[in-house]
Design a protein around this motif. Structure first.
Motif: not given
Length: 179
Positions: A16-17, A60-61, A73-77
């Motif tokens: 998680x971010x 939430x990231x 290298x990758x990011x999702x929400x």
């Protein structure tokens, strides 16, 4: 946190971010190609907009971080619930949005890292969290652009179903996954 090895044998941390990730996330987002940036739009790409976005506790990231150089290298929400401006469209498909059982999903993978299995690993990692939270449905954030065939096929592979199409800067599909 999970560790994932890509098809090229590079190790990534999936997690998680965290509050200290803002600068690294800013660099990731601003390093995306124009094409990739245009397909990802939950928030603006400046630091203040990103910080403001995460003031909302329903967002939430999730990150995939290259262990070798500590870059994203990758990011999702994941947003708990649904986007209010999508609710009328969702209802037109016969879906009653539910703030407790639905979530909204927006993924991105850095250009150089696409097709390395990272999107699959991140999605599996996120699904584990969502099932623990008793989420029953995933709604794509703003749908998926119809001309993004690679993404449409990715979602279909995971069982997302197309609800319908709408126009916003071109044709888009609303898609959902029932868990």
């Amino acid at each position: 946190m999970a560790i994932f090895t890509t098809k090229n044998n590079q190790q990534l941390h999936l997690r998680k971010l965290q509050s200290g990730d803002l600068d690294t996330l800013f660099n990731y987002l601003n390093g995306l190609s124009d094409s990739t940036r245009n397909r990802f739009g939950p928030h603006a790409f400046d630091k203040q907009s990103i910080a403001d976005f995460y003031q909302d506790e329903s967002n939430t990231g999730y990150l995939a971080i290259d262990q070798e150089n500590s870059t994203i290298v990758a990011y999702s929400i994941i947003k708990s619930g649904y986007l209010e401006h999508d609710s009328e469209r969702l209802r037109s498909y016969g879906i009653e949005p539910n703030r407790l059982r639905d979530c909204t999903f927006a993924p991105s993978v850095g250009d150089a890292w696409q097709s390395a299995g990272i999107g699959n690993a991140m999605f599996q990692h996120i699904l584990t969290d969502l099932k623990y939270l008793n989420i029953k449905r995933i709604i794509l954030w703003g749908g998926v652009q119809a001309d993004n065939i690679k993404a449409v096929n990715y979602y279909k592979k995971y069982g997302f179903r197309t609800l319908g199409a709408f126009e916003h800067n071109g044709k888009n599909y609303d898609m959902v996954l029932d868990l």
